[in-house]
Write an enzyme that holds these catalytic residues in place. Structure first.
Site, PDB file in Angstrom:
ATOM      1  N   THR A 199       0.865  -1.179   0.000  1.00  0.00           N
ATOM      2  CA  THR A 199       0.000   0.000   0.000  1.00  0.00           C
ATOM      3  C   THR A 199       0.899   1.224   0.000  1.00  0.00           C
ATOM      4  O   THR A 199       1.546   1.528   0.990  1.00  0.00           O
ATOM      5  CB  THR A 199      -0.894   0.004   1.255  1.00  0.00           C
ATOM      6  N   LYS A 253      -6.931   1.349  -3.015  1.00  0.00           N
ATOM      7  CA  LYS A 253      -6.573   0.696  -1.744  1.00  0.00           C
ATOM      8  C   LYS A 253      -6.643   1.684  -0.581  1.00  0.00           C
ATOM      9  O   LYS A 253      -7.145   1.351   0.500  1.00  0.00           O
ATOM     10  CB  LYS A 253      -5.163   0.100  -1.839  1.00  0.00           C
ATOM     11  N   LYS A 259      -0.539   6.134   8.677  1.00  0.00           N
ATOM     12  CA  LYS A 259       0.253   6.344   7.462  1.00  0.00           C
ATOM     13  C   LYS A 259      -0.649   6.357   6.226  1.00  0.00           C
ATOM     14  O   LYS A 259      -0.581   7.271   5.396  1.00  0.00           O
ATOM     15  CB  LYS A 259       1.301   5.218   7.329  1.00  0.00           C
TER      16      LYS A 259
END
Lengths: 295, 295, 295, 295
Positions: free
Chosen positions: B97, B173, B242
């Site tokens: 990701t 995603k 994140k």
């Protein structure tokens, strides 16, 4: 099967619900504020009662499906409300979405009058009311719930038992609507971001509807987001706001900070001010788009 | 079936993914920053490569599964990165990701080196990586996707095609993770309100899991909310933060206001400051409880 | 008084600031990306320098006032930047609003080149730049600050010493702008509510301006809110957004949740999407009105 | 100067206000729910009345300063409320912070009884009540305001005329408190960010108090933020929450989205749940610090 059933409130949800009871073979009487809406179901075999009190006098079990706290209170405690009826009925099943506070009050008032009060709000839009596939959140006295079940089954495919306290079914219904609207906000932010990044809502709906988010709630709202058919509202935005305010009142009393609930009210209010009170409540997604510069 | 496959990044997700490829019968080489983590899979038959470049030299298709933009960039462009390999591989499947921005950059860099770059981030927690039941969001060159598919099928049960641009799978995603976290926030506010109103999270999970919210995402997170087992994190809170920051950067670029995304970052940050960076990201629900006075 | 002063960046703030230095009797050279903007000040007696390096070569102290990090970096490190100058100047006073990160980097770079780097961002709109009544947040080496003070005094009535670290003046400036915008949001919500309740913004401004909120910041913005003169912006909304994003980056690094900062960015972004990037940043108040149904 | 004045509500604000009227030379009678609190002022020369009705019977003008809507309603309409008094007074000056709705209702009720009802909420903490330097927001009948002014002047240095409708002074007071709390939130986010960046709140307070934010409101709250003396509350947090909820109700009625008001309520509620209901309302700044990892 000779329980005499009464039904009050023949709106877009109430009318098909009552019709399913009638189809189920229960003798049915109906009451509505304006008689015109009752004409079709009277033709189908229902009896008319001119007041809630009159309805109560001729029934064993009464069901109410009205639009807010004030309307429910009126048919219970108003001058010709069911509590003023000469003959006592045994059960009142309240299927409206109302405040837990009112549920507590009405439970007490009914008990004083020897009537069992059940709270049985539903989830499902008008299409499902017609199909008899609603889901019901049921709470109240066990014995009364047993009696009510065969009637409720005519309208629904699932009945969830939420205990003995009617107000808890009311609270659960409000939280259920919050969950729905929270997901709509979540979807709307994600879909807007994706569209600006070149991925259509159709594509996203296809992927998510076949993976993590393969749930009835998404299958109901993804198509609306895709078509942006917010104007043809199954559930009016102003009613959504009403419910969120009832929940806010509960959160205030219980001292629960609910930041997402605040955000939802902000978007609902702004949508009201843009003249969208009759749009489907998912129209908050339209505001998300507009604030991002999409039309 | 003689495509030689390489796998970089043997963490809690990467290791079981690599093992499933090996079980599928593909000749497999592996690279990891620390060699210890590779010992089990080497015993199972994988070959070791001491650098990404060495790995690239002995494979046709390389898969990478690392923790962030910097790590991915290092294994591509670093001194012994795959672009520095003597022999050119044909496809790099990036399953991490990462930011759409990096995906765009890497797509270009690979192309200049004659390598097809696919973006194939996954959704699913470590249990599902082991079971080979991940879901994959795939984007990139059509021909390369065709070659990659049999390998990806060893790890997953569904592969969703998101087009020709690798960065769009990355963006999808990030939005997927935003959707999950948005639902966790929604659930946590509702569950906290209900608990204060006398309805347990177990009860709510049972009702909702069998009605509107009967979707994989809820079946994953309702049990965590019920047990409040936030410490045994499948997906660490700091990684969740994140991802939300990467998405915020996309939203900033595209000028999309995302108020819920802001709220999520507020809760993640506060949780970090309370020392919960290694908890599961659903631990934002714990903060919701605490701010409402529940322990 | 023979310190030779250079000035870079002759925009709506920079030009009047430079003119005040000239009026103060300092020998002045100027540089600007487009020479046309320098014509008036050259007539008034300033010398022209064709590059930052050329300017540096003929001055002891250089002042820069440019619009963002990239522009500042370019005049320092670019091909004809001041660090490439043959003759070393002694002090660079950076008066732009830039990121603390860049301030740290530039401090180091200047030091390596034997130049003292001061950060001296200002608060005040163009009217006050002309009047020479700006306020300055000053940080950097003590000795250099002493040398710089008489020059800065030509532009300002108050100089606040924020210590030895240039980046701290940058951070303070960003927080100063956040404070201003936070108050604008607060005022806008209150004024909108009052207007809907029958109390004009003029009335509120009169009461508050003579009681609790009798401060320069309110005397600057109450009149704008009263007249709704958002289009004639002293400080453009897109620059306000730039500053809030720089501050958000600092907050992210320092792990400080700032929910009001998020809300401000949401409103700024939505205003951008409504085509208001050149309006005064107080135009977020216009959005508050519109979402409340006022025009 | 023979207007006989009555004062109801001798709390931390009311007692010093009443004492200032007495010092001003007005004949004064007092009533309080608990008589003990009246002992000092009775010694100073005030007469005691055992009920609001008794107080009304012996006075021309009555002032009330009580803690909420319910208390005010009780002393007006309760069994021994002022409307039940045998002899009619001429003016009731309500100085409490109450809902605009109640102000409207009470205005009507008083009018029906031939009494002028003025709304005159104050801004200022107990220190200023003692010093007689409060500021008053006054609304109601012009003639009555003229009569009331000399009495109000004993307690205050500024009286702002907000027109003929008492409810508008109530609304203004609620917005005034929202403005204060909005600034506290703004200051708290900025101060927390600065502290993490190495700049003390003392430094920030010094700079801002001498520049943009040189207003009474900042001079009141900067010292509290510096000392973090939130426990010694002049204005209790739970009362702040009460006021914000009254304002929220107005905003709901008027359909004004107020996102900052929502955020403030979230912080107030969370602070309540942390046991801080008796802290000063500026203690929301403590929560800002804690969520940022500061103690």
């Amino acid at each position: 099967m000779d329980i005499k059933v009464g039904f009050m409130g023949l709106g877009s949800m109430g009318l098909p619900m009552a019709q399913n009871i009638l189809k189920g073979g229960f003798p049915l009487s109906v009451y509505n504020r304006t008689k015109e809406k009752a004409s079709s179901i009277i033709e189908q075999g229902a009896k008319w009662a001119s007041t809630p009190a009159a309805l109560a006098a001729q029934c064993d079990v009464i069901i109410s499906m009205v639009s807010n706290d004030a309307a429910l209170n009126e048919i219970v405690e108003g001058p010709s409300g069911i509590l003023s009826s000469s003959k006592k009925l045994s059960i009142h099943i309240s299927m409206s979405t109302v405040s837990p506070e009112l549920s507590d009050t009405l439970e007490k008032k009914h008990k004083e009058n020897g009537i069992a009060y059940l709270s049985a709000p539903v989830t499902g839009r008008p299409e499902r009311a017609q199909a008899g596939t609603l889901w019901i959140f049921l709470a109240g006295d066990s014995h009364a719930k047993k009696t009510a079940t065969p009637i409720l089954e005519e309208m629904s495919t699932k009945i969830f038992d939420l205990g003995e306290k009617p107000s808890q079914a009311s609270l659960f219904k409000l939280c259920n609507n919050f969950m729905i609207l929270g997901l709509i906000e979540t979807m709307s932010e994600a879909a807007t971001m994706l569209e600006k990044g070149g991925i259509s809502t159709e594509k996203a709906a296809e992927v998510w509807g076949n993976s993590l988010f393969d749930a009835p709630i998404f299958h109901t709202y993804f198509p609306i987001l895709c078509k942006r058919s917010y104007k043809e509202g199954g559930f009016a935005l102003n009613l959504g706001l009403k419910d969120m305010r009832l929940l806010q009142h509960c959160a205030d009393q219980a001292q629960v900070p609910m930041p997402l609930l605040s955000e939802l009210q902000t978007k609902l209010l702004a949508s009201m001010n843009l003249g969208r009170e009759k749009y489907d409540w998912s129209a908050i997604a339209l505001l998300t788009r507009e604030l991002a510069g999409l039309s």
